[in-house]
Design a protein around this motif. Sequence first.
Motif, PDB file in Angstrom:
ATOM      1  N   GLN A  51     -39.491  21.459   4.920  1.00 22.87           N
ATOM      2  CA  GLN A  51     -39.018  20.129   4.509  1.00 22.87           C
ATOM      3  C   GLN A  51     -39.869  19.573   3.372  1.00 22.87           C
ATOM      4  O   GLN A  51     -39.366  18.925   2.459  1.00 22.87           O
ATOM      5  CB  GLN A  51     -39.054  19.163   5.705  1.00 22.87           C
ATOM      6  N   THR A  52     -41.175  19.842   3.417  1.00 16.15           N
ATOM      7  CA  THR A  52     -42.081  19.306   2.403  1.00 16.15           C
ATOM      8  C   THR A  52     -42.055  20.138   1.123  1.00 16.15           C
ATOM      9  O   THR A  52     -42.551  19.691   0.083  1.00 16.15           O
ATOM     10  CB  THR A  52     -43.528  19.278   2.923  1.00 16.15           C
ATOM     11  N   ARG A  53     -41.518  21.370   1.212  1.00 17.10           N
ATOM     12  CA  ARG A  53     -41.490  22.342   0.100  1.00 17.10           C
ATOM     13  C   ARG A  53     -42.902  22.821  -0.235  1.00 17.10           C
ATOM     14  O   ARG A  53     -43.164  23.298  -1.334  1.00 17.10           O
ATOM     15  CB  ARG A  53     -40.812  21.786  -1.174  1.00 17.10           C
ATOM     16  N   HIS A  54     -43.809  22.732   0.744  1.00 16.48           N
ATOM     17  CA  HIS A  54     -45.156  23.284   0.626  1.00 16.48           C
ATOM     18  C   HIS A  54     -45.321  24.288   1.775  1.00 16.48           C
ATOM     19  O   HIS A  54     -45.189  23.909   2.944  1.00 16.48           O
ATOM     20  CB  HIS A  54     -46.227  22.197   0.748  1.00 16.48           C
ATOM     21  N   ILE A  55     -45.614  25.545   1.440  1.00 17.43           N
ATOM     22  CA  ILE A  55     -45.735  26.554   2.491  1.00 17.43           C
ATOM     23  C   ILE A  55     -47.057  27.312   2.350  1.00 17.43           C
ATOM     24  O   ILE A  55     -47.679  27.336   1.290  1.00 17.43           O
ATOM     25  CB  ILE A  55     -44.557  27.551   2.472  1.00 17.43           C
ATOM     26  N   GLY A  56     -47.452  27.945   3.451  1.00 18.93           N
ATOM     27  CA  GLY A  56     -48.633  28.791   3.463  1.00 18.93           C
ATOM     28  C   GLY A  56     -48.253  30.211   3.851  1.00 18.93           C
ATOM     29  O   GLY A  56     -47.275  30.433   4.568  1.00 18.93           O
TER      30      GLY A  56
ATOM     31  N   VAL B  20     -46.609  27.323  -3.097  1.00 18.40           N
ATOM     32  CA  VAL B  20     -47.059  28.398  -2.205  1.00 18.40           C
ATOM     33  C   VAL B  20     -48.577  28.497  -2.225  1.00 18.40           C
ATOM     34  O   VAL B  20     -49.197  28.547  -3.284  1.00 18.40           O
ATOM     35  CB  VAL B  20     -46.456  29.748  -2.632  1.00 18.40           C
ATOM     36  N   ASN B  21     -49.179  28.517  -1.041  1.00 15.14           N
ATOM     37  CA  ASN B  21     -50.614  28.762  -0.887  1.00 15.14           C
ATOM     38  C   ASN B  21     -50.809  29.992  -0.014  1.00 15.14           C
ATOM     39  O   ASN B  21     -50.129  30.147   1.010  1.00 15.14           O
ATOM     40  CB  ASN B  21     -51.306  27.562  -0.229  1.00 15.14           C
ATOM     41  N   SER B  22     -51.733  30.876  -0.411  1.00 21.67           N
ATOM     42  CA  SER B  22     -51.922  32.139   0.296  1.00 21.67           C
ATOM     43  C   SER B  22     -53.365  32.317   0.744  1.00 21.67           C
ATOM     44  O   SER B  22     -54.292  31.814   0.099  1.00 21.67           O
ATOM     45  CB  SER B  22     -51.538  33.324  -0.608  1.00 21.67           C
TER      46      SER B  22
ATOM     47  N   LYS C  97     -56.183  24.116   2.259  1.00 20.39           N
ATOM     48  CA  LYS C  97     -55.780  24.305   0.864  1.00 20.39           C
ATOM     49  C   LYS C  97     -54.749  23.276   0.415  1.00 20.39           C
ATOM     50  O   LYS C  97     -54.661  22.951  -0.764  1.00 20.39           O
ATOM     51  CB  LYS C  97     -55.187  25.711   0.674  1.00 20.39           C
ATOM     52  N   ASP C  98     -53.930  22.815   1.377  1.00 22.30           N
ATOM     53  CA  ASP C  98     -52.835  21.905   1.020  1.00 22.30           C
ATOM     54  C   ASP C  98     -52.373  21.203   2.290  1.00 22.30           C
ATOM     55  O   ASP C  98     -51.764  21.829   3.163  1.00 22.30           O
ATOM     56  CB  ASP C  98     -51.684  22.710   0.400  1.00 22.30           C
ATOM     57  N   ASN C  99     -52.655  19.923   2.406  1.00 22.61           N
ATOM     58  CA  ASN C  99     -52.311  19.220   3.646  1.00 22.61           C
ATOM     59  C   ASN C  99     -50.823  18.912   3.771  1.00 22.61           C
ATOM     60  O   ASN C  99     -50.389  18.330   4.769  1.00 22.61           O
ATOM     61  CB  ASN C  99     -53.153  17.942   3.812  1.00 22.61           C
ATOM     62  N   ALA C 100     -50.040  19.300   2.765  1.00 21.58           N
ATOM     63  CA  ALA C 100     -48.588  19.095   2.855  1.00 21.58           C
ATOM     64  C   ALA C 100     -47.859  20.328   3.391  1.00 21.58           C
ATOM     65  O   ALA C 100     -46.638  20.296   3.558  1.00 21.58           O
ATOM     66  CB  ALA C 100     -48.024  18.732   1.480  1.00 21.58           C
ATOM     67  N   ILE C 101     -48.595  21.402   3.683  1.00 20.98           N
ATOM     68  CA  ILE C 101     -47.960  22.620   4.225  1.00 20.98           C
ATOM     69  C   ILE C 101     -47.290  22.306   5.554  1.00 20.98           C
ATOM     70  O   ILE C 101     -47.925  21.782   6.479  1.00 20.98           O
ATOM     71  CB  ILE C 101     -49.003  23.752   4.412  1.00 20.98           C
ATOM     72  N   ASP C 102     -46.001  22.609   5.654  1.00 20.24           N
ATOM     73  CA  ASP C 102     -45.295  22.419   6.932  1.00 20.24           C
ATOM     74  C   ASP C 102     -44.725  23.719   7.484  1.00 20.24           C
ATOM     75  O   ASP C 102     -44.144  23.743   8.575  1.00 20.24           O
ATOM     76  CB  ASP C 102     -44.177  21.375   6.789  1.00 20.24           C
ATOM     77  N   THR C 103     -44.887  24.829   6.739  1.00 19.24           N
ATOM     78  CA  THR C 103     -44.328  26.112   7.141  1.00 19.24           C
ATOM     79  C   THR C 103     -45.332  27.213   6.818  1.00 19.24           C
ATOM     80  O   THR C 103     -45.890  27.245   5.718  1.00 19.24           O
ATOM     81  CB  THR C 103     -42.998  26.386   6.406  1.00 19.24           C
ATOM     82  N   LEU C 104     -45.561  28.096   7.782  1.00 23.85           N
ATOM     83  CA  LEU C 104     -46.524  29.180   7.610  1.00 23.85           C
ATOM     84  C   LEU C 104     -45.834  30.527   7.855  1.00 23.85           C
ATOM     85  O   LEU C 104     -45.260  30.757   8.916  1.00 23.85           O
ATOM     86  CB  LEU C 104     -47.688  29.022   8.597  1.00 23.85           C
ATOM     87  N   ILE C 105     -45.901  31.404   6.840  1.00 23.83           N
ATOM     88  CA  ILE C 105     -45.361  32.753   6.976  1.00 23.83           C
ATOM     89  C   ILE C 105     -46.460  33.680   7.474  1.00 23.83           C
ATOM     90  O   ILE C 105     -47.541  33.760   6.885  1.00 23.83           O
ATOM     91  CB  ILE C 105     -44.841  33.281   5.621  1.00 23.83           C
ATOM     92  N   LEU C 106     -46.187  34.384   8.554  1.00 23.90           N
ATOM     93  CA  LEU C 106     -47.093  35.432   9.023  1.00 23.90           C
ATOM     94  C   LEU C 106     -46.736  36.696   8.252  1.00 23.90           C
ATOM     95  O   LEU C 106     -45.836  37.440   8.616  1.00 23.90           O
ATOM     96  CB  LEU C 106     -46.936  35.647  10.530  1.00 23.90           C
TER      97      LEU C 106
END
Length: 278
Positions: free
Chosen positions: A118-123, A149-151, A185-194
């Motif tokens: 939703q936030t368009r910020h992912i990890g 995208v943050n990795s 790295k980014d407090n707006a991350i709402d989704t994390l890809i394993l």
Amino acid sequence: MQKNLKPGSIGVFDSGYGGLTILSEIQKLLPEYDYMYLGDNSRAPYGSRSFDIVYEFTKQAVLALFARGCNLVILACNTASAKALRTIQQNDLPHIDPRKRVLGIIRPTAEIVGQITQTRHIGIVGTQGTIQSESYPLEIRKIYPDIVVNSLPCPMWVPLVENNEYDKPGADYFVRQGIDDILAKDNAIDTLILGCTHYPLLLDKIKKISPPDLNIISQGEYIAESLKDYLNRHPEMDILCSKGSNTKYFTTESSTKFKESASIFLNKEIEAERISLD
């Protein structure tokens, strides 16, 4: 003149055991097909190896599965998908047999993320090799250029799984460190890809440690759905996949060792055969 292809098993390849988490989800959704799993366990892990070596090893594995009758091979390994898939698809398949297919697991994961965040910020967390390749950010930006995208590499997570420590209290420290570091790295991350096929075994700990509103994407179910959709859209490939609900397992390591470790991932006993790739 090319020979007619006979229907064969769907090949599933990984450098180690993590691809079994992908195979398991595929089998749940598509139980009628035959499968052939190959783990290059004697040369695992691939995560820290160079592009050239990963490509060389992955091509050997694909050829081994083709030689055993597979017409479709899934690279159930993020590192192999990141470092070898495109070259095999573009350079090798036209010469090996243009009717055969090799698919990866990064694009299907990238496709689903835009429907979840939703936030368009992912990890993204993964092995050193997968993260350094930047395959996920590149693939995601092709489809969703607006997503940030943050990795982060989590090099200790795979050894925790492979040494059967993933559900022990000692794993908490390393899982918490990874989750804290990626979210920092980014407090707006709402989704994390394993972004590693081993990580689903850490899923309970990851969920326990993560904020409750963090969406966690474990690849298996999405890869299974993507494969089902692919076979529906490509009936010419579907008829080349045999349907007898059988699975064979191959490893480049000791078959006894493979059977013991595979039971961690599959929760059942299997038989395996050792083969050589080089």
